[in-house]
Write a protein that holds these residues in place. Structure first.
Motif, PDB file in Angstrom:
ATOM      1  N   LEU A  45       0.829  -1.204   0.000  1.00  0.00           N
ATOM      2  CA  LEU A  45       0.000   0.000   0.000  1.00  0.00           C
ATOM      3  C   LEU A  45       0.864   1.255   0.000  1.00  0.00           C
ATOM      4  CD1 LEU A  45      -2.978   0.754  -0.028  1.00  0.00           C
ATOM      5  CD2 LEU A  45      -2.955   0.759   2.465  1.00  0.00           C
ATOM      6  N   VAL A  46       1.941   1.257   0.791  1.00  0.00           N
ATOM      7  CA  VAL A  46       2.841   2.415   0.827  1.00  0.00           C
ATOM      8  C   VAL A  46       3.524   2.591  -0.525  1.00  0.00           C
ATOM      9  CG1 VAL A  46       4.955   3.326   1.850  1.00  0.00           C
ATOM     10  CG2 VAL A  46       3.198   2.326   3.317  1.00  0.00           C
ATOM     11  N   ALA A  47       3.946   1.483  -1.143  1.00  0.00           N
ATOM     12  CA  ALA A  47       4.585   1.579  -2.454  1.00  0.00           C
ATOM     13  C   ALA A  47       3.609   2.123  -3.492  1.00  0.00           C
ATOM     14  CB  ALA A  47       5.095   0.206  -2.884  1.00  0.00           C
ATOM     15  N   LEU A  63      -6.609  10.378  -0.476  1.00  0.00           N
ATOM     16  CA  LEU A  63      -7.190  10.069   0.823  1.00  0.00           C
ATOM     17  C   LEU A  63      -6.827   8.640   1.189  1.00  0.00           C
ATOM     18  CD1 LEU A  63      -9.072  10.636   3.255  1.00  0.00           C
ATOM     19  CD2 LEU A  63     -10.986   9.837   1.837  1.00  0.00           C
ATOM     20  N   LEU A  64      -6.193   8.462   2.344  1.00  0.00           N
ATOM     21  CA  LEU A  64      -5.843   7.151   2.863  1.00  0.00           C
ATOM     22  C   LEU A  64      -6.625   6.917   4.151  1.00  0.00           C
ATOM     23  CD1 LEU A  64      -4.066   4.574   3.130  1.00  0.00           C
ATOM     24  CD2 LEU A  64      -2.375   6.012   4.297  1.00  0.00           C
ATOM     25  N   VAL A  65      -7.452   5.876   4.183  1.00  0.00           N
ATOM     26  CA  VAL A  65      -8.269   5.575   5.354  1.00  0.00           C
ATOM     27  C   VAL A  65      -7.766   4.279   5.988  1.00  0.00           C
ATOM     28  CG1 VAL A  65     -10.589   5.231   6.247  1.00  0.00           C
ATOM     29  CG2 VAL A  65     -10.251   6.665   4.234  1.00  0.00           C
ATOM     30  N   THR A  66      -7.450   4.347   7.291  1.00  0.00           N
ATOM     31  CA  THR A  66      -6.960   3.188   8.031  1.00  0.00           C
ATOM     32  C   THR A  66      -7.888   2.938   9.220  1.00  0.00           C
ATOM     33  OG1 THR A  66      -5.553   4.490   9.503  1.00  0.00           O
ATOM     34  CG2 THR A  66      -4.602   3.812   7.396  1.00  0.00           C
ATOM     35  N   PHE A  67      -7.555   1.922  10.025  1.00  0.00           N
ATOM     36  CA  PHE A  67      -8.409   1.597  11.167  1.00  0.00           C
ATOM     37  C   PHE A  67      -7.793   1.957  12.507  1.00  0.00           C
ATOM     38  CE2 PHE A  67     -11.257  -0.234   8.268  1.00  0.00           C
ATOM     39  CZ  PHE A  67     -12.468  -0.351   8.931  1.00  0.00           C
ATOM     40  N   SER A  68      -6.635   2.617  12.485  1.00  0.00           N
ATOM     41  CA  SER A  68      -6.079   3.162  13.721  1.00  0.00           C
ATOM     42  C   SER A  68      -5.189   4.338  13.361  1.00  0.00           C
ATOM     43  CB  SER A  68      -5.276   2.107  14.499  1.00  0.00           C
ATOM     44  OG  SER A  68      -4.031   1.869  13.878  1.00  0.00           O
ATOM     45  N   ARG A  69      -5.075   5.264  14.297  1.00  0.00           N
ATOM     46  CA  ARG A  69      -4.201   6.415  14.077  1.00  0.00           C
ATOM     47  C   ARG A  69      -2.758   5.963  13.908  1.00  0.00           C
ATOM     48  NH1 ARG A  69      -4.479   9.001  18.858  1.00  0.00           N
ATOM     49  NH2 ARG A  69      -2.444   8.237  19.530  1.00  0.00           N
ATOM     50  N   ARG A  70      -2.358   4.947  14.690  1.00  0.00           N
ATOM     51  CA  ARG A  70      -0.981   4.481  14.611  1.00  0.00           C
ATOM     52  C   ARG A  70      -0.672   3.888  13.244  1.00  0.00           C
ATOM     53  NH1 ARG A  70      -2.845   4.402  19.438  1.00  0.00           N
ATOM     54  NH2 ARG A  70      -4.193   2.625  19.096  1.00  0.00           N
ATOM     55  N   MET A  75       2.217   4.495   8.104  1.00  0.00           N
ATOM     56  CA  MET A  75       2.257   4.535   6.644  1.00  0.00           C
ATOM     57  C   MET A  75       2.805   5.865   6.135  1.00  0.00           C
ATOM     58  SD  MET A  75      -1.076   2.512   5.237  1.00  0.00           S
ATOM     59  CE  MET A  75      -1.647   1.005   6.010  1.00  0.00           C
ATOM     60  N   ILE A  76       2.406   6.962   6.762  1.00  0.00           N
ATOM     61  CA  ILE A  76       2.904   8.258   6.324  1.00  0.00           C
ATOM     62  C   ILE A  76       4.399   8.371   6.601  1.00  0.00           C
ATOM     63  CG2 ILE A  76       2.753  10.747   6.729  1.00  0.00           C
ATOM     64  CD1 ILE A  76       0.470   9.515   5.052  1.00  0.00           C
ATOM     65  N   ARG A  77       4.858   7.831   7.706  1.00  0.00           N
ATOM     66  CA  ARG A  77       6.299   7.842   7.999  1.00  0.00           C
ATOM     67  C   ARG A  77       7.063   7.037   6.949  1.00  0.00           C
ATOM     68  NH1 ARG A  77       9.352   4.176   9.998  1.00  0.00           N
ATOM     69  NH2 ARG A  77       7.576   2.891  10.678  1.00  0.00           N
ATOM     70  N   ARG A  78       6.544   5.850   6.608  1.00  0.00           N
ATOM     71  CA  ARG A  78       7.214   5.022   5.604  1.00  0.00           C
ATOM     72  C   ARG A  78       7.129   5.658   4.217  1.00  0.00           C
ATOM     73  NH1 ARG A  78       5.243  -1.033   7.296  1.00  0.00           N
ATOM     74  NH2 ARG A  78       6.322  -1.579   5.361  1.00  0.00           N
ATOM     75  N   LEU A  79       6.017   6.308   3.927  1.00  0.00           N
ATOM     76  CA  LEU A  79       5.909   7.026   2.662  1.00  0.00           C
ATOM     77  C   LEU A  79       6.918   8.163   2.608  1.00  0.00           C
ATOM     78  CD1 LEU A  79       4.409   7.554  -0.021  1.00  0.00           C
ATOM     79  CD2 LEU A  79       2.785   8.964   1.276  1.00  0.00           C
ATOM     80  N   GLY A  80       7.115   8.851   3.736  1.00  0.00           N
ATOM     81  CA  GLY A  80       8.068   9.949   3.792  1.00  0.00           C
ATOM     82  C   GLY A  80       9.472   9.517   3.454  1.00  0.00           C
ATOM     83  N   ALA A  81       9.838   8.271   3.821  1.00  0.00           N
ATOM     84  CA  ALA A  81      11.168   7.774   3.497  1.00  0.00           C
ATOM     85  C   ALA A  81      11.347   7.585   1.997  1.00  0.00           C
ATOM     86  CB  ALA A  81      11.421   6.459   4.232  1.00  0.00           C
TER      87      ALA A  81
END
Length: 684
Positions: A45-47, A63-70, A75-81
């Protein structure tokens, strides 16, 4: 195998296997990614997110919808990399409820909402349901048969709303013991809804209801759908009917829609989630492309063989067979135990055995179907001084002192919130429930005006002994009301004002005040008080440990968890206890084929949490009165139906001897009577 990426390939393509790459590269119509357990769902999903951004899609149009804030933050942290932190943070990411809250807060006036609305956490929603229950009390008060309590009413209300089914149908299927009160329950729900609207309150279900109404509105809906070029939804198998309707409204025709999930891990029907949303995806979107991920990156093949055998018994679902290219691994072990006590001792023995072999305690987990199944094990672990932490207990926001501070913060944003006032006023010295109601009436809570200003000015018809407390708290509220202070400073100011009240109210005040200190540190990272309160309410930390940094190297403890709480986690060693019919599957969840299938999926989730070693335990008998029952009254248990004889070849079998069971001894070299007499003879 992973396809080697060309030397000039983008960073997001590194290490993707062929199926993952098909999912990442997909363009056009709706995409369903069926991601088996441990097959790199998040990585894929991140890729895909990174590939969309690299191809020119503006990140703020995603828009990315997940089931927890964590999960969203990870995912945003991994996308940032992959694309840069600043770019990644522009993606609109969050849970269904968090995204709905941001939408409603930003466009409150256009949607007919008061911009200062408060969001009720489940505890406050239950309290408001109790008030509605009391208001309707005359219609059932003389009935000798017990009317459902507030928590049951709230669970029933939430299932009706999220499943989109009439009250009568939900009662007959899920709450048959309250069927005689159906008419009165409907009136309670009407009063509950009216009180929320009058006080500017929204519960969790309202957030989704308002979002769906906005998405379906002929004027607002197209504008909302047009705000995004791509919508991606994680854990789609856990969506309920209401959430699926929101997704379909946002992506009419399935334009640029990606959903990811595993129908074999759909285990939240008690929250009104339905696996049908995933199974019927092709019916909702006939042009959908389905990509299945089967290569497992977590477990050994013998563990996967058992998981595949569990799934083979399913009546329906997307076909998948998990496999791995990693060599080695022993078969899962099935330990047959005489009773629960022997099971608990065997688990403790093996935890220590693996620890001696170099597996840290925190790399081992004991999983169980229901929270109380670990009762006897916890006693044994404490006796044998094996440290552990249990998941599935009291959440951070359910602690009374945290709710006290959050109630004060809610008053700042919505002075009409009678539940918050009712809680806060009872913290004052000498003020009880009746006194709080009188003070609220004097302040004009819920009647318009400025109750917060009146309280800060000394109003509220409070007894003399409460004046000092009220003065300190009123001054702190005045300091924080204008938002001159940053959120972290506001929490510190309010914490100081509450300190003497909490010290008087709670015997363990020092521990609770340290929790508030941790909350102040958390608040320092927020740009507004409203956002802090919303995120605490919508997705609270599990405990103060969530607010701390990484554990110290010597912080080591085994993990005890329900299978539901373990979803999304993995450990080197997993122990699954109580593999007996009636325990797993639970005897409360075998009333229909659908319930049994969900129990099967729950066991599949438990099996696939293990990376290297999987131990299953099946007691042969259970003592009457539970593990602490007295006497020898007991009943015999059958092995779980999810481990039929056909699975025996996939398991290593072990028989556990009961602790203290007689062990044959060799014949004594000297008769014991002779030895005793010789020892005594020297005493006289």
């Amino acid at each position: 195998m992973s396809d080697p990426a060309p030397s000039d390939a983008p960073a997001w393509a590194a290490g993707l296997d062929a199926a993952q790459r098909r999912a990442v590269d997909h363009d056009g119509g709706p995409l369903l990614i069926v991601a088996g357990a441990g097959t790199g769902k998040t990585r894929t999903l991140v890729a895909r997110l990174a590939r969309l951004v690299d191809s020119g899609v503006p990140p703020d149009r995603v828009l990315l919808v997940t089931f927890s804030r964590r999960a969203a933050e990870d995912m945003i942290r991994r996308l940032g990399a992959l694309v840069g932190a600043a770019t990644a943070r522009r993606v609109h990411a969050g849970t269904f409820h968090a995204v709905a809250h941001r939408l409603l807060r930003r466009h409150a006036s256009a949607l007919g909402l008061d911009g200062g609305f408060s969001v009720l956490d489940p505890g406050d929603a239950a309290d408001l349901m109790h008030l509605a229950r009391q208001e309707v009390g005359d219609s059932y008060g003389r009935d000798e048969r017990r009317f459902p309590r507030k928590d049951t009413l709230l669970a029933l209300y939430s299932r009706v709303v999220n499943a989109g089914e009439p009250l009568g149908a939900v009662v007959r299927r899920h709450f048959p013991w309250v069927q005689e009160h159906e008419e009165a329950i409907g009136r309670v729900f009407g009063v509950y809804t009216a009180r929320k609207r009058a006080q500017g309150l929204l519960d969790f279900d309202d957030l989704l209801l308002y979002w769906r109404a906005a998405a379906a509105d002929p004027a607002v809906g197209p504008a909302l759908a047009g705000a995004y070029d791509h919508v991606l939804v994680d854990e789609y198998q856990d969506t309920n009917r209401l959430q699926a309707e929101i997704v379909r409204s946002l992506r009419r025709g399935g334009r640029a829609l990606t959903v990811v999930g595993d129908d074999a891990q759909a285990i939240y029907s008690f929250r009104a989630a339905t696996v049908r949303n995933m199974l019927d995806f092709a019916g909702h979107f006939p042009e959908a492309t389905v990509v299945t991920l089967e290569r497992n990156h977590r477990s050994t093949q013998p563990i996967l063989d058992l998981a595949n055998a569990v799934l083979a018994g399913s009546a329906e679902g997307y076909p998948k067979r998990l496999w791995t290219s990693a060599p080695g691994g022993g078969r899962p072990v099935l330990a047959t135990c005489p009773d629960e006590g022997a099971e608990a001792e065997a688990v403790a023995d093996l935890i220590l055995e693996h620890h001696e072999a170099g597996v840290a305690l925190r790399e081992q987990a004991v999983l169980f179907r229901s929270a109380h199944h670990s009762d006897l094990l916890e006693v044994v672990l404490r006796r044998r001084r094996i440290p552990y932490v249990k998941y599935g207990g009291l959440r951070f926001l359910e602690a009374a002192h945290i709710r006290d501070l959050v109630a004060v913060l809610r008053i700042l944003d919505n002075p009409r919130d009678e539940l918050a006032w009712y809680r806060v006023l009872q913290l004052l010295d000498g003020v009880g429930p009746a006194g709080a109601r009188r003070a609220m009436q004097d302040l004009g809570v819920g009647e318009g005006g400025d109750p917060l200003g009146r309280f800060a000015g000394g109003g509220g018809a409070l007894p003399g002994r409460a004046q000092a407390d009220a003065g300190r708290l009123g001054a702190a509220l005045s300091d924080c009301r204008t938002d001159r202070l940053e959120p972290g400073a506001q929490v510190e100011r309010l914490r100081d004002a509450l300190e003497p009240l909490l010290r008087r109210r709670y015997p363990d005040a020092e521990v609770r005040l340290r929790d508030l200190d941790a909350l102040g540190r958390l608040a320092a990272g927020y740009d507004s008080r409203a956002r802090l309160v919303a995120e605490l309410t919508l997705d609270p930390p599990s405990g103060t440990g969530d607010l701390a940094g990484p554990p110290l190297l010597d912080d080591d403890y085994a993990v005890l968890s329900t299978v539901h709480s373990a979803k999304g986690c993995e450990w080197r060693v997993v122990h699954v206890i109580h593999m007996s019919d009636g325990m797993f599957p639970s005897d409360m969840s075998t009333g229909s084929a659908e319930e049994i299938e969900e129990e099967r999926r729950l066991f599949y989730v438990a099996v696939t949490r293990a990376r290297e070693h999987l131990h299953l335990y099946a007691p042969l008998r259970y003592h009457a009165g539970g593990p602490f029952g007295h006497g020898d009254r007991h009943g015999y248990a059958q092995r779980s139906r999810f481990l039929p004889p056909a699975a025996d070849a996939l398991l290593e079998h072990r028989a556990v001897r009961a602790r203290g069971e007689d062990t044959p001894l060799p014949a004594a070299a000297v008769p014991l009577g002779t030895a005793v007499d010789e020892a005594l003879r020297g005493l006289w």
